[in-house]
Design a protein around this motif. Structure first.
Motif, PDB file in Angstrom:
ATOM      1  N   LYS A   1     -40.985 -52.568  -9.041  1.00 37.69           N
ATOM      2  CA  LYS A   1     -41.303 -51.387  -8.300  1.00 37.69           C
ATOM      3  C   LYS A   1     -40.199 -50.542  -7.990  1.00 37.69           C
ATOM      4  O   LYS A   1     -39.723 -50.517  -6.846  1.00 37.69           O
ATOM      5  CB  LYS A   1     -41.765 -52.197  -6.779  1.00 37.69           C
ATOM      6  N   ARG A   2     -39.951 -49.789  -8.845  1.00 38.59           N
ATOM      7  CA  ARG A   2     -38.896 -48.901  -8.955  1.00 38.59           C
ATOM      8  C   ARG A   2     -38.895 -47.854  -7.649  1.00 38.59           C
ATOM      9  O   ARG A   2     -38.127 -47.529  -6.910  1.00 38.59           O
ATOM     10  CB  ARG A   2     -38.793 -47.965 -10.046  1.00 38.59           C
ATOM     11  N   LEU A   3     -40.299 -47.208  -7.622  1.00 40.84           N
ATOM     12  CA  LEU A   3     -40.555 -46.100  -6.731  1.00 40.84           C
ATOM     13  C   LEU A   3     -40.339 -46.792  -5.139  1.00 40.84           C
ATOM     14  O   LEU A   3     -39.809 -46.286  -4.363  1.00 40.84           O
ATOM     15  CB  LEU A   3     -41.841 -45.584  -6.831  1.00 40.84           C
ATOM     16  N   LEU A   4     -40.862 -48.241  -5.026  1.00 46.70           N
ATOM     17  CA  LEU A   4     -40.828 -48.657  -3.630  1.00 46.70           C
ATOM     18  C   LEU A   4     -39.201 -48.922  -3.555  1.00 46.70           C
ATOM     19  O   LEU A   4     -38.638 -48.654  -2.212  1.00 46.70           O
ATOM     20  CB  LEU A   4     -41.393 -50.011  -3.704  1.00 46.70           C
ATOM     21  N   SER A   5     -38.339 -49.522  -4.532  1.00 46.10           N
ATOM     22  CA  SER A   5     -37.144 -49.638  -4.351  1.00 46.10           C
ATOM     23  C   SER A   5     -36.301 -48.078  -3.699  1.00 46.10           C
ATOM     24  O   SER A   5     -35.597 -48.194  -3.023  1.00 46.10           O
ATOM     25  CB  SER A   5     -36.402 -50.232  -5.420  1.00 46.10           C
ATOM     26  N   MET A   6     -36.570 -47.079  -4.550  1.00 50.33           N
ATOM     27  CA  MET A   6     -36.298 -45.753  -4.113  1.00 50.33           C
ATOM     28  C   MET A   6     -36.462 -45.260  -3.038  1.00 50.33           C
ATOM     29  O   MET A   6     -35.690 -44.562  -2.108  1.00 50.33           O
ATOM     30  CB  MET A   6     -36.728 -44.935  -5.124  1.00 50.33           C
ATOM     31  N   LEU A   7     -37.706 -45.767  -2.369  1.00 53.41           N
ATOM     32  CA  LEU A   7     -38.070 -45.458  -0.936  1.00 53.41           C
ATOM     33  C   LEU A   7     -37.272 -46.188   0.054  1.00 53.41           C
ATOM     34  O   LEU A   7     -36.953 -45.829   1.306  1.00 53.41           O
ATOM     35  CB  LEU A   7     -39.671 -45.500  -0.770  1.00 53.41           C
ATOM     36  N   LEU A   8     -37.218 -47.648  -0.231  1.00 51.25           N
ATOM     37  CA  LEU A   8     -36.624 -48.646   0.774  1.00 51.25           C
ATOM     38  C   LEU A   8     -35.191 -48.278   0.766  1.00 51.25           C
ATOM     39  O   LEU A   8     -34.458 -48.456   2.148  1.00 51.25           O
ATOM     40  CB  LEU A   8     -36.724 -50.027   0.500  1.00 51.25           C
ATOM     41  N   ALA A   9     -34.499 -48.188  -0.210  1.00 54.92           N
ATOM     42  CA  ALA A   9     -33.130 -48.119  -0.270  1.00 54.92           C
ATOM     43  C   ALA A   9     -32.399 -47.231   0.727  1.00 54.92           C
ATOM     44  O   ALA A   9     -31.411 -47.587   1.279  1.00 54.92           O
ATOM     45  CB  ALA A   9     -32.511 -47.852  -1.576  1.00 54.92           C
TER      46      ALA A   9
ATOM     47  N   ALA B   1     -29.771 -48.579   3.280  1.00 59.08           N
ATOM     48  CA  ALA B   1     -28.324 -48.434   3.149  1.00 59.08           C
ATOM     49  C   ALA B   1     -27.624 -47.739   4.190  1.00 59.08           C
ATOM     50  O   ALA B   1     -26.739 -48.400   4.679  1.00 59.08           O
ATOM     51  CB  ALA B   1     -28.374 -47.777   1.701  1.00 59.08           C
ATOM     52  N   ALA B   2     -28.479 -46.637   4.621  1.00 60.00           N
ATOM     53  CA  ALA B   2     -27.860 -46.154   5.864  1.00 60.00           C
ATOM     54  C   ALA B   2     -27.661 -46.862   7.040  1.00 60.00           C
ATOM     55  O   ALA B   2     -26.597 -46.824   7.729  1.00 60.00           O
ATOM     56  CB  ALA B   2     -28.776 -44.729   6.196  1.00 60.00           C
TER      57      ALA B   2
ATOM     58  N   ALA C   1     -24.154 -49.742  10.837  1.00 64.97           N
ATOM     59  CA  ALA C   1     -23.624 -50.910  11.407  1.00 64.97           C
ATOM     60  C   ALA C   1     -22.188 -51.070  10.981  1.00 64.97           C
ATOM     61  O   ALA C   1     -21.314 -51.621  11.894  1.00 64.97           O
ATOM     62  CB  ALA C   1     -24.631 -51.936  10.996  1.00 64.97           C
ATOM     63  N   GLY C   2     -21.894 -51.155   9.899  1.00 64.22           N
ATOM     64  CA  GLY C   2     -20.529 -51.488   9.287  1.00 64.22           C
ATOM     65  C   GLY C   2     -19.818 -50.523   9.829  1.00 64.22           C
ATOM     66  O   GLY C   2     -18.547 -50.942  10.418  1.00 64.22           O
ATOM     67  N   SER C   3     -19.895 -49.357   9.982  1.00 67.73           N
ATOM     68  CA  SER C   3     -19.020 -48.351  10.741  1.00 67.73           C
ATOM     69  C   SER C   3     -18.635 -48.423  12.245  1.00 67.73           C
ATOM     70  O   SER C   3     -17.664 -48.270  12.691  1.00 67.73           O
ATOM     71  CB  SER C   3     -19.457 -46.808  10.626  1.00 67.73           C
ATOM     72  N   LYS C   4     -19.861 -49.042  12.989  1.00 61.91           N
ATOM     73  CA  LYS C   4     -19.627 -49.469  14.407  1.00 61.91           C
ATOM     74  C   LYS C   4     -18.983 -50.487  14.601  1.00 61.91           C
ATOM     75  O   LYS C   4     -18.358 -50.807  15.606  1.00 61.91           O
ATOM     76  CB  LYS C   4     -21.054 -49.608  14.883  1.00 61.91           C
ATOM     77  N   LEU C   5     -18.717 -51.774  13.582  1.00 66.94           N
ATOM     78  CA  LEU C   5     -18.079 -52.716  13.589  1.00 66.94           C
ATOM     79  C   LEU C   5     -16.486 -52.615  13.306  1.00 66.94           C
ATOM     80  O   LEU C   5     -15.761 -53.380  13.113  1.00 66.94           O
ATOM     81  CB  LEU C   5     -18.493 -53.996  12.913  1.00 66.94           C
ATOM     82  N   THR C   6     -16.316 -51.579  12.473  1.00 62.67           N
ATOM     83  CA  THR C   6     -14.952 -51.112  12.103  1.00 62.67           C
ATOM     84  C   THR C   6     -14.340 -49.946  12.343  1.00 62.67           C
ATOM     85  O   THR C   6     -14.919 -49.295  13.036  1.00 62.67           O
ATOM     86  CB  THR C   6     -15.075 -51.222  10.377  1.00 62.67           C
ATOM     87  N   SER C   7     -13.226 -49.356  11.798  1.00 62.24           N
ATOM     88  CA  SER C   7     -12.682 -48.129  12.136  1.00 62.24           C
ATOM     89  C   SER C   7     -13.013 -47.200  11.142  1.00 62.24           C
ATOM     90  O   SER C   7     -12.527 -46.132  10.852  1.00 62.24           O
ATOM     91  CB  SER C   7     -10.990 -48.416  12.139  1.00 62.24           C
ATOM     92  N   VAL C   8     -14.305 -47.439  10.308  1.00 65.71           N
ATOM     93  CA  VAL C   8     -14.872 -46.451   9.564  1.00 65.71           C
ATOM     94  C   VAL C   8     -15.791 -45.430  10.134  1.00 65.71           C
ATOM     95  O   VAL C   8     -16.336 -45.993  11.008  1.00 65.71           O
ATOM     96  CB  VAL C   8     -15.704 -47.123   8.162  1.00 65.71           C
ATOM     97  N   THR C   9     -15.619 -44.170   9.726  1.00 71.19           N
ATOM     98  CA  THR C   9     -16.316 -43.036  10.432  1.00 71.19           C
ATOM     99  C   THR C   9     -17.381 -42.706   9.448  1.00 71.19           C
ATOM    100  O   THR C   9     -16.844 -42.307   8.422  1.00 71.19           O
ATOM    101  CB  THR C   9     -15.576 -41.993  11.039  1.00 71.19           C
TER     102      THR C   9
ATOM    103  N   THR D   1     -23.866 -38.282  10.608  1.00 71.90           N
ATOM    104  CA  THR D   1     -25.321 -38.294  10.184  1.00 71.90           C
ATOM    105  C   THR D   1     -25.627 -37.733   8.934  1.00 71.90           C
ATOM    106  O   THR D   1     -26.445 -38.370   8.020  1.00 71.90           O
ATOM    107  CB  THR D   1     -25.975 -37.441  11.216  1.00 71.90           C
ATOM    108  N   ILE D   2     -24.735 -36.588   8.521  1.00 67.96           N
ATOM    109  CA  ILE D   2     -24.691 -36.070   7.059  1.00 67.96           C
ATOM    110  C   ILE D   2     -24.399 -37.164   6.074  1.00 67.96           C
ATOM    111  O   ILE D   2     -24.967 -37.183   4.916  1.00 67.96           O
ATOM    112  CB  ILE D   2     -23.902 -34.694   7.013  1.00 67.96           C
ATOM    113  N   GLY D   3     -23.351 -37.599   6.416  1.00 70.17           N
ATOM    114  CA  GLY D   3     -23.002 -38.745   5.373  1.00 70.17           C
ATOM    115  C   GLY D   3     -23.971 -39.986   5.135  1.00 70.17           C
ATOM    116  O   GLY D   3     -23.876 -40.454   3.934  1.00 70.17           O
ATOM    117  N   LEU D   4     -24.573 -40.334   6.305  1.00 70.05           N
ATOM    118  CA  LEU D   4     -25.686 -41.454   6.196  1.00 70.05           C
ATOM    119  C   LEU D   4     -26.600 -40.784   5.196  1.00 70.05           C
ATOM    120  O   LEU D   4     -27.358 -41.713   4.644  1.00 70.05           O
ATOM    121  CB  LEU D   4     -26.212 -41.946   7.496  1.00 70.05           C
ATOM    122  N   ILE D   5     -27.106 -39.612   5.492  1.00 69.86           N
ATOM    123  CA  ILE D   5     -28.225 -39.134   4.603  1.00 69.86           C
ATOM    124  C   ILE D   5     -27.716 -38.998   3.304  1.00 69.86           C
ATOM    125  O   ILE D   5     -28.235 -39.598   2.286  1.00 69.86           O
ATOM    126  CB  ILE D   5     -28.453 -37.770   5.136  1.00 69.86           C
ATOM    127  N   THR D   6     -26.542 -38.487   2.801  1.00 68.98           N
ATOM    128  CA  THR D   6     -25.899 -38.603   1.434  1.00 68.98           C
ATOM    129  C   THR D   6     -25.838 -39.918   1.145  1.00 68.98           C
ATOM    130  O   THR D   6     -26.168 -40.028  -0.319  1.00 68.98           O
ATOM    131  CB  THR D   6     -24.291 -38.044   1.699  1.00 68.98           C
TER     132      THR D   6
END
Length: 172
Positions: free
Chosen positions: A110-118, A122-123, A128-136, A139-144
């Motif tokens: 289901k490649r199309l579905l995987s492209m839509l879900l990812a 992922a964002a 979540a990882g950035s909120k638990l660490t010192s990584v920043t 919003t543009i980064g999350l979209i990218t």
């Protein structure tokens, strides 16, 4: 003894989630140790090193390279300047690879579905990882990151399927 579905799928997902939290919350050395332990458990109860080594190495390399590239572009901002991502972040890619032929295998066809879900998943994970660490990550980064995952995730699923088939063909 290998676990049977649905126990294998559930265990696969739980092992990844435990590993995700350990990697994100504890840093590089505990991440490496826990990743090795989780991979050992994965190969003992769920998967096979012979079948999955290529997808784990490919995912680890591609994912680590992608995240390192995103760090260089300042899309992912680390507290220290480095060419490469920290080991704990790299370990997440090896752990993620264990999902591709198990609890996420239903998406291989289901490649199309995987492209839509990812992208949103992922964002959300990176957020979540950035909120638990010192990584920043802004919003543009999350979209990218979401756009990158829309391409990378179906590609990794295809590689996982291909490597598993090659193993079956090459096994006497």
């Amino acid at each position: 003894m290998k676990l049977q579905a649905p126990y294998a799928w559930l265990t696969n997902a739980l092992l990844f989630q435990v590993g995700w939290f350990i990697c994100v919350l504890t840093g590089s050395l505990p991440a490496l140790i826990s990743t090795l332990i989780i991979l050992f458990i994965h190969f003992k109860w769920i998967g096979s090193w012979q079948v999955e080594r290529d997808i784990i190495l490919t995912t680890w390399l591609l994912g680590s390279a992608l995240d390192s590239f995103l760090v260089q572009l300042n899309i992912i901002q680390l507290p220290t300047h480095s060419l490469l991502i920290p080991l704990w972040l790299s370990c997440l890619w090896a752990l993620f690879a264990t999902l591709l032929n198990h609890c996420l295998s239903w998406l291989q066809s289901k490649r199309l579905l995987s492209m839509l879900l990812a992208p949103p998943i992922a964002a959300l994970s990176y957020f979540a990882g950035s909120k638990l660490t010192s990584v920043t990550i802004d919003t543009i980064g999350l979209i990218t990151i979401g756009i990158c995952w829309a391409v990378l995730f179906p590609l990794l699923l295809s590689f996982a399927q291909l490597f598993a088939r090659q193993h079956l063909v090459n096994t006497p």
